[in-house]
Design an enzyme around this catalytic site. Structure first.
Site, PDB file in Angstrom:
ATOM      1  CG  MET A 137      -1.878  -1.211   1.242  1.00 14.24           C
ATOM      2  SD  MET A 137      -2.854  -1.400  -0.256  1.00 14.24           S
ATOM      3  CE  MET A 137      -4.068  -0.127   0.014  1.00 14.24           C
ATOM      4  NE  ARG A 138       4.681   4.289   1.506  1.00 12.06           N
ATOM      5  CZ  ARG A 138       4.325   5.480   2.000  1.00 12.06           C
ATOM      6  NH1 ARG A 138       3.218   5.606   2.720  1.00 12.06           N
ATOM      7  NH2 ARG A 138       5.054   6.551   1.769  1.00 12.06           N
ATOM      8  CB  ILE A 139       2.103   6.157  -4.339  1.00  4.88           C
ATOM      9  CG1 ILE A 139       0.580   6.081  -4.211  1.00  4.88           C
ATOM     10  CG2 ILE A 139       2.516   6.760  -5.674  1.00  4.88           C
ATOM     11  CD1 ILE A 139      -0.115   7.417  -4.226  1.00  4.88           C
ATOM     12  CG  LEU A 140       5.761   1.418  -5.729  1.00  2.00           C
ATOM     13  CD1 LEU A 140       5.593   0.162  -6.574  1.00  2.00           C
ATOM     14  CD2 LEU A 140       6.783   1.194  -4.615  1.00  2.00           C
ATOM     15  CG  ASN A 198      -0.396  -3.902  -7.924  1.00  2.00           C
ATOM     16  OD1 ASN A 198      -0.268  -4.316  -6.776  1.00  2.00           O
ATOM     17  ND2 ASN A 198      -1.289  -2.979  -8.241  1.00  2.00           N
ATOM     18  CG  HIS A 205      -6.485  -2.313  -8.798  1.00  4.52           C
ATOM     19  ND1 HIS A 205      -6.167  -1.399  -7.826  1.00  4.52           N
ATOM     20  CD2 HIS A 205      -7.667  -1.917  -9.321  1.00  4.52           C
ATOM     21  CE1 HIS A 205      -7.117  -0.475  -7.767  1.00  4.52           C
ATOM     22  NE2 HIS A 205      -8.040  -0.764  -8.662  1.00  4.52           N
ATOM     23  CG  LEU A 222      -2.018   4.615  -8.460  1.00  2.00           C
ATOM     24  CD1 LEU A 222      -1.035   3.864  -7.586  1.00  2.00           C
ATOM     25  CD2 LEU A 222      -2.795   5.644  -7.640  1.00  2.00           C
ATOM     26  CD  GLN A 230      -8.763 -10.390   0.034  1.00  2.00           C
ATOM     27  OE1 GLN A 230      -8.838 -11.225   0.930  1.00  2.00           O
ATOM     28  NE2 GLN A 230      -7.912  -9.393   0.062  1.00  2.00           N
TER      29      GLN A 230
END
Ligand code: GRF
Length: 216
Positions: free
Chosen positions: A91-94, A108, A110, A145, A172
């Protein structure tokens, strides 16, 4: 040949677990050489430890800036010489620099049918919009993003009985199927990112990626 994987996670790590399980079952020809978490309390760390996988904790709060944090991550990850970076609920913006460094070898998951519903709170937004379908997407990571070419999507239906919680569960369940599948394909050299598109067995996939329709 076994693909060397580093997983980045921030939370429960159920996707990490699904991938570890399929490695243990020899369904993925790979090994996870490290799990990196930005939250010291992430349950993903416990899962990794139980499986005997080395863990790295880098708390983003102890860094002055996003570039400094991302640089420290690269310094922690690269000694493992990964061929694939798996973002599993990270949960971090890269930074663009981080994304470029691992371009074509970072994926990733999503919880939405990208390119629709980028960003957070996807389940509630899907309900609010009255959508009849929802799902999840595995994609290559590029500097924008939740962008980057799709690899595989699973589609689920949204019924009048659904709420944000039921959708989390439905989506999930599918994540735990399509994420290990995408990792297995990458490990076998079957998927590649070429000219901003995903190829599967050398054939370009369309915008959605490979689609698994799980509607009842
Ligand atoms: C998943 O829903 C994934 O789509 C999103 O973060 C969640 C991670 O869950 N990116 P977990 O940590 O793998 O259980």
């Amino acid at each position: 040949m076994s693909c060397n994987i580093v997983v980045l996670a921030s939370g429960s790590g159920s996707n990490l677990q699904a991938i570890m399980d399929q490695i243990a079952d020899n369904k993925i020809s790979g090994r996870i050489s490290a799990v990196l978490c930005n939250r010291p309390e992430a349950y993903a760390l416990e899962r990794a430890k139980k499986a005997g996988i080395p863990t790295i904790v880098l708390d983003h709060k102890s860094f002055d800036s996003r570039p400094a944090f991302d640089k420290a991550m690269i310094e922690a990850i690269d000694p493992h010489k990964p061929e694939l970076i798996v973002l599993a609920g990270f949960m971090r913006i890269l930074t663009p620099e981080f994304c470029e460094h691992y371009l074509g070898r970072m994926i990733n998951i999503h919880p939405a049918l990208l390119p629709s519903y980028k960003g957070l709170n996807t389940h509630q937004r899907v309900l609010d919009a009255g959508e009849s379908v929802h799902g999840c997407t595995v994609h290559f990571v590029t500097p924008d993003l939740d962008d980057g070419p799709n690899i595989i999507q699973a589609v689920v239906d949204v019924t009048s009985e659904d709420n944000a919680e039921t959708l989390v569960n439905k989506v999930q369940q599918q994540e735990h199927i399509i994420y290990p599948q995408a990792v297995a394909w990458f490990a076998e050299g079957r998927i590649k990112m070429i000219d901003q598109r995903t190829t599967l067995d050398e054939k370009p996939l369309g915008e959605t990626g490979y689609v698994v329709d799980s509607r009842t």
